[in-house]
Enzyme design. Sequence first.
Site, PDB file in Angstrom:
ATOM      1  N   TYR A 159       0.823  -1.222   0.000  1.00  0.00           N
ATOM      2  CA  TYR A 159       0.000   0.000   0.000  1.00  0.00           C
ATOM      3  C   TYR A 159       0.860   1.278   0.000  1.00  0.00           C
ATOM      4  CZ  TYR A 159      -3.124   3.740   1.418  1.00  0.00           C
ATOM      5  OH  TYR A 159      -3.790   4.948   1.472  1.00  0.00           O
ATOM      6  N   LYS A 163       1.274   4.064  -3.081  1.00  0.00           N
ATOM      7  CA  LYS A 163       0.919   5.479  -2.943  1.00  0.00           C
ATOM      8  C   LYS A 163       2.132   6.359  -3.255  1.00  0.00           C
ATOM      9  CE  LYS A 163      -2.631   6.883  -1.787  1.00  0.00           C
ATOM     10  NZ  LYS A 163      -3.872   7.128  -2.581  1.00  0.00           N
TER      11      LYS A 163
END
Length: 369
Positions: A159, A163
Amino acid sequence: MADSAQAQKLVYLVTGGCGFLGEHVVRMLLQREPRLGELRVFDRHLGPWLEELKTGPVRVTAIQGDVTEAHEVAAAVAGAHVVIHTAGLVDVFGRASPETIHEVNVQGTRNVIEACVQTGTRFLVYTSSMEVVGPNTKGHPFYRGNEDTLYEAVHRHPYPCSKALAERLVLEANGREVHGGLPLVTCALRPTGIYGEGHQIMRDFYRQGLRLGGWLFRAIPASVEHGRVYVGNVAWMHVLAARELERRAALMGGQVYFCYDGSPYKSYEDFNMEFLGPCGLQLVGARPLLPYWLLVFLAALNALLQWLLRPLVLYAPLLNPYTLAVANTTFTVSTDKAQRHFGYEPLFSWEDSRTRTILWVQAAGSSAQ
Ligand SMILES: NC(=O)C1=CN([C@@H]2O[C@H](COP(=O)(O)OP(=O)(O)OC[C@H]3O[C@@H](n4cnc5c(N)ncnc54)[C@H](O)[C@@H]3O)[C@@H](O)[C@H]2O)C=CC1
Ligand SMILES: C[C@H](CCCC(C)(C)O)[C@H]1CC[C@H]2[C@@H]3[C@H](O)CC4=CC(=O)CC[C@]4(C)[C@H]3CC[C@]12C
Protein backbone atom coordinates in the site's frame (compact mmCIF):
# COMPACT_ATOMS: atom_id res chain seq x y z
CA MET A 1 -11.05 29.57 -15.33
CA ALA A 2 -9.56 32.70 -16.88
CA ASP A 3 -10.48 36.23 -15.74
CA SER A 4 -12.56 36.84 -18.86
CA ALA A 5 -14.69 33.85 -18.04
CA GLN A 6 -15.31 34.50 -14.33
CA ALA A 7 -18.86 33.31 -14.62
CA GLN A 8 -17.91 30.15 -16.47
CA LYS A 9 -19.30 27.03 -14.86
CA LEU A 10 -16.77 24.27 -14.34
CA VAL A 11 -16.91 20.52 -14.76
CA TYR A 12 -15.32 18.57 -11.90
CA LEU A 13 -14.57 14.86 -11.86
CA VAL A 14 -14.09 13.01 -8.57
CA THR A 15 -12.68 9.49 -8.92
CA GLY A 16 -13.51 7.23 -6.00
CA GLY A 17 -16.37 9.63 -5.29
CA CYS A 18 -18.40 6.98 -3.50
CA GLY A 19 -15.73 6.05 -0.95
CA PHE A 20 -15.38 7.29 2.63
CA LEU A 21 -13.42 10.41 1.65
CA GLY A 22 -14.85 10.67 -1.87
CA GLU A 23 -18.43 11.10 -0.65
CA HIS A 24 -17.35 13.98 1.60
CA VAL A 25 -15.46 15.59 -1.31
CA VAL A 26 -18.54 15.27 -3.52
CA ARG A 27 -20.85 16.81 -0.91
CA MET A 28 -18.32 19.55 -0.09
CA LEU A 29 -18.02 20.53 -3.75
CA LEU A 30 -21.79 20.80 -4.03
CA GLN A 31 -21.96 22.94 -0.88
CA ARG A 32 -18.88 25.11 -1.30
CA GLU A 33 -17.82 25.41 -4.94
CA PRO A 34 -19.88 28.23 -6.47
CA ARG A 35 -18.41 27.73 -9.97
CA LEU A 36 -19.48 24.10 -10.13
CA GLY A 37 -21.57 23.44 -13.25
CA GLU A 38 -21.34 19.67 -13.48
CA LEU A 39 -20.04 17.10 -11.03
CA ARG A 40 -18.98 13.72 -12.37
CA VAL A 41 -18.70 10.99 -9.78
CA PHE A 42 -16.61 8.07 -10.99
CA ASP A 43 -16.39 4.88 -8.94
CA ARG A 44 -16.31 1.13 -9.34
CA HIS A 45 -19.28 0.92 -6.95
CA LEU A 46 -21.83 3.71 -7.10
CA GLY A 47 -23.66 4.57 -3.87
CA PRO A 48 -27.48 4.86 -3.81
CA TRP A 49 -27.14 8.23 -2.01
CA LEU A 50 -26.02 9.76 -5.33
CA GLU A 51 -29.63 9.68 -6.54
CA GLU A 52 -30.76 12.34 -4.07
CA LEU A 53 -27.98 14.68 -5.30
CA LYS A 54 -29.29 14.54 -8.84
CA THR A 55 -32.32 16.64 -7.94
CA GLY A 56 -30.20 19.70 -7.00
CA PRO A 57 -29.22 22.69 -9.17
CA VAL A 58 -25.83 21.23 -10.20
CA ARG A 59 -25.81 18.44 -12.75
CA VAL A 60 -24.49 15.31 -11.03
CA THR A 61 -23.36 12.53 -13.37
CA ALA A 62 -22.71 9.11 -11.85
CA ILE A 63 -20.20 7.07 -13.82
CA GLN A 64 -19.59 3.46 -12.95
CA GLY A 65 -16.06 2.67 -14.04
CA ASP A 66 -12.69 1.27 -13.17
CA VAL A 67 -9.56 3.42 -12.99
CA THR A 68 -7.51 0.50 -14.30
CA GLU A 69 -9.45 0.70 -17.59
CA ALA A 70 -7.79 3.53 -19.51
CA HIS A 71 -10.68 4.00 -21.96
CA GLU A 72 -13.24 4.32 -19.15
CA VAL A 73 -11.09 6.92 -17.42
CA ALA A 74 -10.53 8.87 -20.64
CA ALA A 75 -14.26 8.97 -21.37
CA ALA A 76 -14.99 10.27 -17.86
CA VAL A 77 -12.20 12.89 -17.95
CA ALA A 78 -13.04 14.28 -21.42
CA GLY A 79 -14.38 17.81 -21.03
CA ALA A 80 -13.63 18.07 -17.29
CA HIS A 81 -11.79 21.18 -16.06
CA VAL A 82 -10.59 19.69 -12.80
CA VAL A 83 -9.97 16.12 -11.65
CA ILE A 84 -9.81 15.15 -7.98
CA HIS A 85 -8.33 11.66 -8.02
CA THR A 86 -9.15 10.00 -4.74
CA ALA A 87 -9.94 6.46 -5.94
CA GLY A 88 -7.61 3.94 -4.45
CA LEU A 89 -7.35 0.51 -2.97
CA VAL A 90 -6.81 1.08 0.75
CA ASP A 91 -5.66 -2.29 1.98
CA VAL A 92 -3.12 -2.82 4.73
CA PHE A 93 -4.65 -6.10 5.89
CA GLY A 94 -3.70 -8.39 3.01
CA ARG A 95 -7.20 -8.62 1.53
CA ALA A 96 -6.00 -7.81 -2.00
CA SER A 97 -2.86 -9.03 -3.72
CA PRO A 98 0.14 -6.67 -4.07
CA GLU A 99 -0.40 -6.81 -7.86
CA THR A 100 -4.00 -5.61 -7.53
CA ILE A 101 -3.00 -2.80 -5.16
CA HIS A 102 -0.33 -1.70 -7.64
CA GLU A 103 -2.71 -1.95 -10.57
CA VAL A 104 -5.39 0.22 -8.97
CA ASN A 105 -3.19 2.75 -7.19
CA VAL A 106 -0.32 3.13 -9.66
CA GLN A 107 -1.69 2.14 -13.08
CA GLY A 108 -5.02 3.75 -12.17
CA THR A 109 -3.22 7.03 -11.44
CA ARG A 110 -1.19 6.74 -14.64
CA ASN A 111 -4.47 6.33 -16.54
CA VAL A 112 -5.88 9.46 -14.92
CA ILE A 113 -2.78 11.49 -15.85
CA GLU A 114 -2.76 10.22 -19.44
CA ALA A 115 -6.48 10.95 -19.75
CA CYS A 116 -5.86 14.55 -18.64
CA VAL A 117 -3.05 14.90 -21.19
CA GLN A 118 -5.08 13.39 -24.04
CA THR A 119 -8.30 15.28 -23.39
CA GLY A 120 -6.88 18.65 -22.35
CA THR A 121 -7.81 18.67 -18.67
CA ARG A 122 -5.37 20.96 -16.90
CA PHE A 123 -5.91 20.63 -13.15
CA LEU A 124 -5.34 17.47 -11.14
CA VAL A 125 -5.45 17.07 -7.36
CA TYR A 126 -4.28 13.69 -6.10
CA THR A 127 -5.15 12.14 -2.72
CA SER A 128 -1.84 10.78 -1.56
CA SER A 129 -1.20 9.69 2.05
CA MET A 130 1.11 10.35 4.97
CA GLU A 131 2.11 6.72 4.37
CA VAL A 132 4.29 7.79 1.42
CA VAL A 133 6.62 9.24 4.05
CA GLY A 134 6.14 6.90 6.96
CA PRO A 135 6.16 5.45 9.51
CA ASN A 136 9.13 3.64 8.04
CA THR A 137 10.04 0.01 8.58
CA LYS A 138 12.66 1.01 11.15
CA GLY A 139 10.07 2.57 13.44
CA HIS A 140 11.69 6.02 13.42
CA PRO A 141 9.42 8.65 14.97
CA PHE A 142 8.21 11.57 12.87
CA TYR A 143 7.31 14.16 15.49
CA ARG A 144 5.28 17.21 14.39
CA GLY A 145 7.05 17.07 11.04
CA ASN A 146 6.32 19.07 7.92
CA GLU A 147 6.77 18.64 4.16
CA ASP A 148 10.48 19.52 4.42
CA THR A 149 11.34 17.35 7.41
CA LEU A 150 14.08 14.90 6.53
CA TYR A 151 12.94 11.34 7.11
CA GLU A 152 14.14 8.00 5.84
CA ALA A 153 11.11 6.85 3.88
CA VAL A 154 11.51 3.09 3.50
CA HIS A 155 8.54 1.20 2.11
CA ARG A 156 8.01 -2.52 1.84
CA HIS A 157 4.28 -2.90 2.20
CA PRO A 158 2.37 -2.79 -1.12
CA TYR A 159 0.00 0.00 0.00
CA PRO A 160 2.56 2.71 0.90
CA CYS A 161 4.78 1.59 -1.99
CA SER A 162 1.90 2.09 -4.40
CA LYS A 163 0.92 5.48 -2.94
CA ALA A 164 4.54 6.68 -3.13
CA LEU A 165 4.87 5.62 -6.76
CA ALA A 166 1.55 7.16 -7.71
CA GLU A 167 2.38 10.40 -5.94
CA ARG A 168 5.66 10.62 -7.84
CA LEU A 169 3.82 10.10 -11.15
CA VAL A 170 1.43 12.92 -10.30
CA LEU A 171 4.19 15.34 -9.31
CA GLU A 172 6.32 14.49 -12.34
CA ALA A 173 3.33 15.10 -14.60
CA ASN A 174 3.17 18.73 -13.48
CA GLY A 175 4.01 20.93 -16.47
CA ARG A 176 3.30 18.31 -19.14
CA GLU A 177 1.60 19.72 -22.18
CA VAL A 178 -2.03 18.67 -22.42
CA HIS A 179 -4.17 18.56 -25.56
CA GLY A 180 -4.56 22.18 -26.65
CA GLY A 181 -1.00 23.10 -25.71
CA LEU A 182 -1.37 24.33 -22.12
CA PRO A 183 0.51 22.83 -19.16
CA LEU A 184 -0.95 20.33 -16.69
CA VAL A 185 -0.94 21.58 -13.08
CA THR A 186 -0.88 18.93 -10.36
CA CYS A 187 -0.53 18.68 -6.62
CA ALA A 188 -0.77 15.93 -4.02
CA LEU A 189 -2.44 16.04 -0.61
CA ARG A 190 -1.18 13.69 2.09
CA PRO A 191 -3.81 13.07 4.76
CA THR A 192 -2.80 11.50 8.05
CA GLY A 193 -5.23 8.85 9.38
CA ILE A 194 -8.69 10.05 8.40
CA TYR A 195 -11.66 9.73 10.77
CA GLY A 196 -15.27 10.88 10.72
CA GLU A 197 -18.65 9.87 9.38
CA GLY A 198 -18.29 6.76 7.26
CA HIS A 199 -15.03 5.51 8.82
CA GLN A 200 -15.45 1.76 8.69
CA ILE A 201 -12.54 0.84 10.99
CA MET A 202 -13.97 3.09 13.72
CA ARG A 203 -17.34 1.38 13.31
CA ASP A 204 -15.65 -2.03 13.48
CA PHE A 205 -13.88 -1.09 16.74
CA TYR A 206 -17.23 0.06 18.14
CA ARG A 207 -18.94 -3.19 17.24
CA GLN A 208 -16.03 -5.19 18.62
CA GLY A 209 -16.28 -3.25 21.90
CA LEU A 210 -20.02 -3.92 22.10
CA ARG A 211 -19.40 -7.63 21.54
CA LEU A 212 -16.86 -7.60 24.39
CA GLY A 213 -19.40 -6.11 26.81
CA GLY A 214 -18.29 -2.49 26.40
CA TRP A 215 -14.54 -3.04 26.85
CA LEU A 216 -11.57 -2.46 24.58
CA PHE A 217 -8.08 -3.48 25.65
CA ARG A 218 -5.07 -1.22 25.30
CA ALA A 219 -2.40 -2.61 22.98
CA ILE A 220 -0.38 0.54 22.22
CA PRO A 221 1.38 2.80 24.76
CA ALA A 222 -0.46 6.09 25.33
CA SER A 223 2.81 7.94 24.61
CA VAL A 224 2.83 6.97 20.89
CA GLU A 225 1.27 9.85 18.94
CA HIS A 226 -0.60 9.06 15.72
CA GLY A 227 -1.68 11.84 13.33
CA ARG A 228 -5.41 12.02 12.60
CA VAL A 229 -7.51 14.41 10.56
CA TYR A 230 -11.26 14.90 10.24
CA VAL A 231 -12.72 13.82 6.91
CA GLY A 232 -14.65 17.07 6.43
CA ASN A 233 -11.41 19.03 6.67
CA VAL A 234 -9.67 16.66 4.25
CA ALA A 235 -12.54 17.18 1.80
CA TRP A 236 -12.35 20.96 2.30
CA MET A 237 -8.62 20.97 1.61
CA HIS A 238 -9.25 19.12 -1.66
CA VAL A 239 -11.90 21.62 -2.72
CA LEU A 240 -9.68 24.60 -1.89
CA ALA A 241 -6.62 23.11 -3.59
CA ALA A 242 -8.64 22.34 -6.72
CA ARG A 243 -10.08 25.86 -6.73
CA GLU A 244 -6.72 27.61 -6.32
CA LEU A 245 -4.62 25.45 -8.68
CA GLU A 246 -5.04 27.71 -11.68
CA ARG A 247 -4.54 31.07 -9.96
CA ARG A 248 -1.52 29.82 -8.04
CA ALA A 249 -0.19 27.34 -10.58
CA ALA A 250 3.42 28.50 -10.30
CA LEU A 251 3.39 28.12 -6.52
CA MET A 252 1.25 24.99 -6.12
CA GLY A 253 2.15 23.00 -9.23
CA GLY A 254 4.14 19.85 -8.41
CA GLN A 255 3.81 20.41 -4.64
CA VAL A 256 2.80 18.11 -1.79
CA TYR A 257 0.80 19.17 1.24
CA PHE A 258 0.18 17.28 4.45
CA CYS A 259 -3.49 17.25 5.31
CA TYR A 260 -4.00 18.14 8.97
CA ASP A 261 -6.32 20.02 11.29
CA GLY A 262 -6.79 20.78 14.97
CA SER A 263 -7.39 17.17 16.02
CA PRO A 264 -5.36 16.41 19.16
CA TYR A 265 -2.14 14.41 19.06
CA LYS A 266 -2.85 11.13 20.81
CA SER A 267 -2.22 7.43 20.45
CA TYR A 268 -4.44 5.64 17.93
CA GLU A 269 -6.46 3.99 20.67
CA ASP A 270 -6.77 7.03 22.94
CA PHE A 271 -7.89 9.09 19.97
CA ASN A 272 -10.56 6.54 19.07
CA MET A 273 -11.80 6.71 22.67
CA GLU A 274 -12.69 10.39 22.08
CA PHE A 275 -15.63 8.97 20.13
CA LEU A 276 -16.07 5.47 21.50
CA GLY A 277 -16.00 6.67 25.14
CA PRO A 278 -19.12 8.83 24.74
CA CYS A 279 -20.72 5.84 22.99
CA GLY A 280 -20.31 3.79 26.18
CA LEU A 281 -17.04 1.92 25.63
CA GLN A 282 -14.08 1.84 27.99
CA LEU A 283 -10.40 1.31 27.24
CA VAL A 284 -8.93 -1.05 29.82
CA GLY A 285 -5.38 -0.46 31.00
CA ALA A 286 -3.24 2.61 31.51
CA ARG A 287 -0.49 0.56 29.84
CA PRO A 288 -0.67 -2.11 27.13
CA LEU A 289 -2.07 -5.32 28.59
CA LEU A 290 0.24 -7.51 26.51
CA PRO A 291 4.02 -7.05 26.29
CA TYR A 292 5.19 -5.68 22.95
CA TRP A 293 7.17 -8.82 22.09
CA LEU A 294 3.96 -10.85 22.39
CA LEU A 295 2.12 -8.47 20.03
CA VAL A 296 4.99 -8.80 17.57
CA PHE A 297 4.71 -12.57 17.85
CA LEU A 298 0.91 -12.52 17.38
CA ALA A 299 1.23 -10.17 14.40
CA ALA A 300 3.78 -12.51 12.80
CA LEU A 301 1.53 -15.49 13.56
CA ASN A 302 -1.39 -13.73 11.87
CA ALA A 303 0.78 -13.10 8.81
CA LEU A 304 1.78 -16.77 8.72
CA LEU A 305 -1.82 -17.94 9.13
CA GLN A 306 -2.91 -15.57 6.37
CA TRP A 307 -0.34 -17.09 4.05
CA LEU A 308 -1.16 -20.71 5.01
CA LEU A 309 -4.93 -20.26 4.79
CA ARG A 310 -4.94 -18.20 1.60
CA PRO A 311 -5.77 -21.13 -0.69
CA LEU A 312 -8.80 -21.94 1.49
CA VAL A 313 -10.09 -18.77 3.07
CA LEU A 314 -9.23 -15.07 3.41
CA TYR A 315 -7.86 -14.47 6.91
CA ALA A 316 -7.24 -10.73 7.30
CA PRO A 317 -7.22 -9.61 10.96
CA LEU A 318 -6.49 -6.00 11.99
CA LEU A 319 -3.24 -7.02 13.67
CA ASN A 320 -0.33 -7.77 11.36
CA PRO A 321 3.33 -6.69 11.39
CA TYR A 322 2.59 -3.62 9.28
CA THR A 323 -0.45 -2.31 11.19
CA LEU A 324 1.35 -2.92 14.48
CA ALA A 325 4.37 -0.93 13.28
CA VAL A 326 2.17 1.93 12.05
CA ALA A 327 0.10 2.07 15.22
CA ASN A 328 3.18 1.77 17.41
CA THR A 329 5.32 4.51 15.82
CA THR A 330 4.87 8.20 16.51
CA PHE A 331 3.93 9.99 13.30
CA THR A 332 2.46 13.48 13.63
CA VAL A 333 2.37 16.50 11.39
CA SER A 334 2.54 20.21 12.11
CA THR A 335 2.75 22.48 9.09
CA ASP A 336 1.31 25.67 7.62
CA LYS A 337 2.31 25.03 4.00
CA ALA A 338 -1.27 24.55 2.78
CA GLN A 339 -2.29 27.68 4.65
CA ARG A 340 0.53 29.71 3.07
CA HIS A 341 0.07 28.34 -0.46
CA PHE A 342 -3.70 28.30 -0.83
CA GLY A 343 -5.24 29.66 2.34
CA TYR A 344 -6.30 26.38 3.91
CA GLU A 345 -7.79 26.67 7.37
CA PRO A 346 -9.79 23.79 8.83
CA LEU A 347 -13.51 24.30 8.22
CA PHE A 348 -14.53 22.16 11.19
CA SER A 349 -13.20 22.74 14.70
CA TRP A 350 -12.07 19.77 16.75
CA GLU A 351 -15.26 20.04 18.83
CA ASP A 352 -17.45 19.92 15.70
CA SER A 353 -15.45 17.07 14.20
CA ARG A 354 -15.75 15.12 17.44
CA THR A 355 -19.49 15.68 17.81
CA ARG A 356 -20.22 14.75 14.21
CA THR A 357 -18.16 11.58 14.51
CA ILE A 358 -19.79 10.54 17.81
CA LEU A 359 -23.28 10.98 16.33
CA TRP A 360 -22.29 8.87 13.35
CA VAL A 361 -20.73 6.09 15.47
CA GLN A 362 -23.87 5.96 17.62
CA ALA A 363 -26.10 5.70 14.56
CA ALA A 364 -23.86 3.22 12.74
CA GLY A 365 -23.54 1.09 15.88
CA SER A 366 -27.25 0.96 16.59
CA SER A 367 -28.08 0.10 12.98
CA ALA A 368 -25.80 -2.93 13.38
CA GLN A 369 -27.78 -4.36 16.29
N1 LIG B 1 -8.56 6.27 5.05
C1 LIG B 1 -7.45 6.92 5.38
O1 LIG B 1 -7.12 7.05 6.58
C2 LIG B 1 -6.59 7.53 4.33
C3 LIG B 1 -6.86 7.41 2.97
N2 LIG B 1 -6.05 8.01 2.05
C4 LIG B 1 -6.34 7.93 0.63
O2 LIG B 1 -7.61 8.53 0.40
C5 LIG B 1 -8.23 7.93 -0.71
C6 LIG B 1 -9.63 7.51 -0.30
O3 LIG B 1 -9.53 6.57 0.74
P1 LIG B 1 -10.80 6.09 1.57
O4 LIG B 1 -11.95 6.97 1.28
O5 LIG B 1 -10.36 5.88 2.95
O6 LIG B 1 -11.02 4.66 0.92
P2 LIG B 1 -12.36 4.00 0.38
O7 LIG B 1 -12.04 2.58 0.12
O8 LIG B 1 -13.51 4.29 1.28
O9 LIG B 1 -12.60 4.78 -0.98
C7 LIG B 1 -11.93 4.48 -2.14
C8 LIG B 1 -12.93 4.51 -3.28
O10 LIG B 1 -12.23 4.18 -4.48
C9 LIG B 1 -13.02 3.28 -5.21
N3 LIG B 1 -12.18 2.43 -6.04
C10 LIG B 1 -11.33 1.46 -5.61
N4 LIG B 1 -10.80 0.85 -6.65
C11 LIG B 1 -11.30 1.44 -7.77
C12 LIG B 1 -11.12 1.24 -9.15
N5 LIG B 1 -10.33 0.29 -9.61
N6 LIG B 1 -11.79 2.04 -9.99
C13 LIG B 1 -12.61 3.00 -9.54
N7 LIG B 1 -12.85 3.22 -8.25
C14 LIG B 1 -12.19 2.45 -7.36
C15 LIG B 1 -13.75 2.45 -4.18
O11 LIG B 1 -14.91 1.84 -4.73
C16 LIG B 1 -14.05 3.48 -3.12
O12 LIG B 1 -15.31 4.06 -3.33
C17 LIG B 1 -7.34 6.77 -1.15
O13 LIG B 1 -6.61 7.16 -2.27
C18 LIG B 1 -6.43 6.55 0.05
O14 LIG B 1 -5.19 6.03 -0.36
C19 LIG B 1 -4.97 8.74 2.43
C20 LIG B 1 -4.66 8.88 3.74
C21 LIG B 1 -5.44 8.29 4.80
C1 LIG C 1 -5.73 -1.04 12.10
C2 LIG C 1 -4.67 -0.24 12.80
C3 LIG C 1 -4.97 -0.26 14.32
C4 LIG C 1 -4.92 -1.63 14.89
C5 LIG C 1 -3.75 -1.76 15.85
C6 LIG C 1 -3.93 -2.89 16.84
C7 LIG C 1 -4.14 -4.20 16.17
C8 LIG C 1 -2.70 -2.95 17.68
O1 LIG C 1 -5.08 -2.63 17.64
C9 LIG C 1 -4.62 1.21 12.33
C10 LIG C 1 -3.54 1.98 13.10
C11 LIG C 1 -3.05 3.08 12.16
C12 LIG C 1 -3.94 2.98 10.95
C13 LIG C 1 -3.40 3.52 9.62
C14 LIG C 1 -2.98 4.97 9.72
O2 LIG C 1 -4.02 5.76 10.26
C15 LIG C 1 -2.52 5.55 8.41
C16 LIG C 1 -3.26 5.13 7.21
C17 LIG C 1 -3.17 5.90 6.09
C18 LIG C 1 -3.70 5.52 4.85
O3 LIG C 1 -3.42 6.11 3.83
C19 LIG C 1 -4.58 4.33 4.77
C20 LIG C 1 -5.02 3.82 6.10
C21 LIG C 1 -3.91 3.81 7.14
C22 LIG C 1 -2.83 2.83 6.65
C23 LIG C 1 -4.48 3.35 8.51
C24 LIG C 1 -4.95 1.88 8.45
C25 LIG C 1 -5.36 1.32 9.83
C26 LIG C 1 -4.26 1.48 10.86
C27 LIG C 1 -3.06 0.64 10.47
